[in-house]
Design a protein around this motif. Structure first.
Motif, mmCIF file in Angstrom:
data_model
loop_
_atom_site.group_PDB
_atom_site.id
_atom_site.type_symbol
_atom_site.label_atom_id
_atom_site.label_comp_id
_atom_site.label_asym_id
_atom_site.label_seq_id
_atom_site.Cartn_x
_atom_site.Cartn_y
_atom_site.Cartn_z
ATOM 1 N N PHE A 50 0.818 -1.212 0.000
ATOM 2 C CA PHE A 50 0.000 0.000 0.000
ATOM 3 C C PHE A 50 0.858 1.270 0.000
ATOM 4 C CE2 PHE A 50 -2.609 3.349 1.825
ATOM 5 C CZ PHE A 50 -3.749 3.245 1.057
ATOM 6 N N ASP A 51 1.927 1.274 0.790
ATOM 7 C CA ASP A 51 2.797 2.452 0.841
ATOM 8 C C ASP A 51 3.327 2.806 -0.547
ATOM 9 O OD1 ASP A 51 2.440 2.634 3.503
ATOM 10 O OD2 ASP A 51 4.497 2.117 4.095
ATOM 11 N N ARG A 52 3.723 1.780 -1.248
ATOM 12 C CA ARG A 52 4.294 2.040 -2.568
ATOM 13 C C ARG A 52 3.227 2.524 -3.550
ATOM 14 N NH1 ARG A 52 7.964 -2.422 -5.273
ATOM 15 N NH2 ARG A 52 8.819 -2.494 -3.163
ATOM 16 N N PHE A 53 2.041 1.978 -3.413
ATOM 17 C CA PHE A 53 0.932 2.435 -4.255
ATOM 18 C C PHE A 53 0.677 3.932 -4.018
ATOM 19 C CE2 PHE A 53 -3.938 2.384 -4.850
ATOM 20 C CZ PHE A 53 -3.818 2.723 -6.177
ATOM 21 N N VAL A 54 0.709 4.341 -2.761
ATOM 22 C CA VAL A 54 0.506 5.760 -2.441
ATOM 23 C C VAL A 54 1.643 6.608 -3.016
ATOM 24 C CG1 VAL A 54 0.431 7.415 -0.533
ATOM 25 C CG2 VAL A 54 -0.961 5.353 -0.430
ATOM 26 N N LEU A 55 2.870 6.089 -2.960
ATOM 27 C CA LEU A 55 3.995 6.812 -3.556
ATOM 28 C C LEU A 55 3.802 6.962 -5.064
ATOM 29 C CD1 LEU A 55 7.138 5.355 -1.740
ATOM 30 C CD2 LEU A 55 6.177 7.650 -1.510
ATOM 31 N N TRP A 56 3.290 5.897 -5.668
ATOM 32 C CA TRP A 56 3.045 5.967 -7.116
ATOM 33 C C TRP A 56 1.979 7.027 -7.425
ATOM 34 C CZ3 TRP A 56 -1.007 5.447 -10.549
ATOM 35 C CH2 TRP A 56 -0.652 5.403 -11.907
ATOM 36 N N HIS A 61 0.969 12.510 -9.573
ATOM 37 C CA HIS A 61 0.240 13.745 -9.264
ATOM 38 C C HIS A 61 -1.239 13.520 -9.004
ATOM 39 C CE1 HIS A 61 3.784 16.062 -10.090
ATOM 40 N NE2 HIS A 61 3.876 15.534 -11.298
ATOM 41 N N VAL A 62 -1.597 12.301 -8.626
ATOM 42 C CA VAL A 62 -2.981 12.032 -8.238
ATOM 43 C C VAL A 62 -3.203 12.495 -6.795
ATOM 44 C CG1 VAL A 62 -4.658 10.204 -7.773
ATOM 45 C CG2 VAL A 62 -3.267 10.123 -9.855
ATOM 46 N N LEU A 63 -2.182 12.304 -5.975
ATOM 47 C CA LEU A 63 -2.236 12.776 -4.583
ATOM 48 C C LEU A 63 -1.133 13.809 -4.372
ATOM 49 C CD1 LEU A 63 -2.509 9.414 -2.593
ATOM 50 C CD2 LEU A 63 -4.352 11.021 -3.071
ATOM 51 N N ASP A 64 -1.423 14.820 -3.572
ATOM 52 C CA ASP A 64 -0.321 15.692 -3.179
ATOM 53 C C ASP A 64 0.324 15.115 -1.915
ATOM 54 O OD1 ASP A 64 -1.999 16.368 -1.075
ATOM 55 O OD2 ASP A 64 -2.612 18.267 -1.945
ATOM 56 N N ALA A 65 1.434 15.685 -1.513
ATOM 57 C CA ALA A 65 2.222 15.105 -0.417
ATOM 58 C C ALA A 65 1.391 15.007 0.866
ATOM 59 C CB ALA A 65 3.472 15.942 -0.187
ATOM 60 N N GLU A 66 0.549 16.015 1.081
ATOM 61 C CA GLU A 66 -0.233 16.043 2.311
ATOM 62 C C GLU A 66 -1.259 14.905 2.333
ATOM 63 O OE1 GLU A 66 -2.012 19.913 3.002
ATOM 64 O OE2 GLU A 66 -3.425 18.952 4.394
ATOM 65 N N ARG A 67 -1.982 14.754 1.207
ATOM 66 C CA ARG A 67 -3.000 13.704 1.160
ATOM 67 C C ARG A 67 -2.351 12.319 1.161
ATOM 68 N NH1 ARG A 67 -6.625 15.368 -3.397
ATOM 69 N NH2 ARG A 67 -6.591 17.434 -2.496
ATOM 70 N N SER A 68 -1.195 12.251 0.561
ATOM 71 C CA SER A 68 -0.461 11.007 0.553
ATOM 72 C C SER A 68 -0.077 10.597 1.983
ATOM 73 C CB SER A 68 0.766 11.219 -0.347
ATOM 74 O OG SER A 68 1.711 10.250 -0.171
#
Ligand SMILES: [Zn+2]
Length: 216
Positions: A50-56, A61-68
């Motif tokens: 899951f962590d890597r999926f969020v990094l992807w 640019h689907v998530l910004d750093a904060e939402r990630s």
């Protein structure tokens, strides 16, 4: 067979985990870049955990750093929910790969992609926004309400929906290197793009041609 789902790479130390994996975005479309996440070298699958999926998603640019960061925290609080998202993402990816490779000539493949797209879209409630990025450019964003995980795949399936709506499947190609497996949208005027990436597959082919000339 897919490896078991994981929340985070248990094999990686925390220092390595902070180091961001390099994801390739060569496909010209988000949904095709998402499909290409399954062709990474062993252990580099963006859906490995899951962590890597969020990094992807952040790299895309689907998530910004904060939402990630919010997603990662949420995944620690709701590990089962996070694993379900990951399993769902893999399922969507399988359907979208079929759409990329066979959708242009197989009606049943288009239909099953359509129902998968609608399944993901139908499940999520949220707000659409246009956001100003750090580099001054603008981007569409989807802010889910309620279940925070539900909206993660929306931008990916919307990108695939655009390919259907805009009738672009005829421009989707597979890299000419049979060992590669990446797909991309051919945006060239003459429609003759052959390689996912000139820096890797394109270059390898050029070098091989050169070697053949030398030995001819
Ligand atoms: Zn390639």
């Amino acid at each position: 067979m897919s490896p078991p789902l994981e929340l985070s790479s248990s094999t990686l130390g925390s220092a390595e985990r902070r180091e961001r994996p390099a994801f390739a975005f060569v496909a010209e479309r988000l949904w095709l870049d998402f499909v290409n996440t399954d062709t990474g070298v062993r252990g580099a699958d963006a859906l490995h955990d899951f962590d890597r999926f969020v990094l992807w998603l952040e790299a895309a640019h689907v998530l910004d750093a904060e939402r990630s960061a919010t997603m990662r925290r949420r995944s620690e609080q709701q590990p089962a929910g996070a694993l379900a998202v990951l399993g769902d993402a893999r399922r969507v990816r399988t359907v979208l790969r079929a759409l990329a490779e066979r959708g242009v000539f197989a009606g049943d493949v288009r239909l099953s992609a359509l129902s998968e797209i609608n399944r993901v879209l139908g499940r999520s409630a949220g707000t659409r926004r246009v956001e100003l990025r750090g580099d001054g450019s603008f981007a569409r964003a989807f802010v889910p309400v309620g279940d925070a995980f539900a909206g993660l795949l929306i931008p990916v399936v919307e990108s695939a929906a655009d390919a259907l709506i805009l009738d672009q499947l005829g421009r989707v190609r597979r890299c000419a290197d049979p060992r590669c497996g990446r797909v991309f949208q051919d945006e060239t005027k003459n429609g003759r793009r052959r390689w996912c990436d000139m820096a890797t597959c394109g270059n390898r082919a050029k070098a091989a041609r050169h070697r053949m000339k030398l030995h001819a």
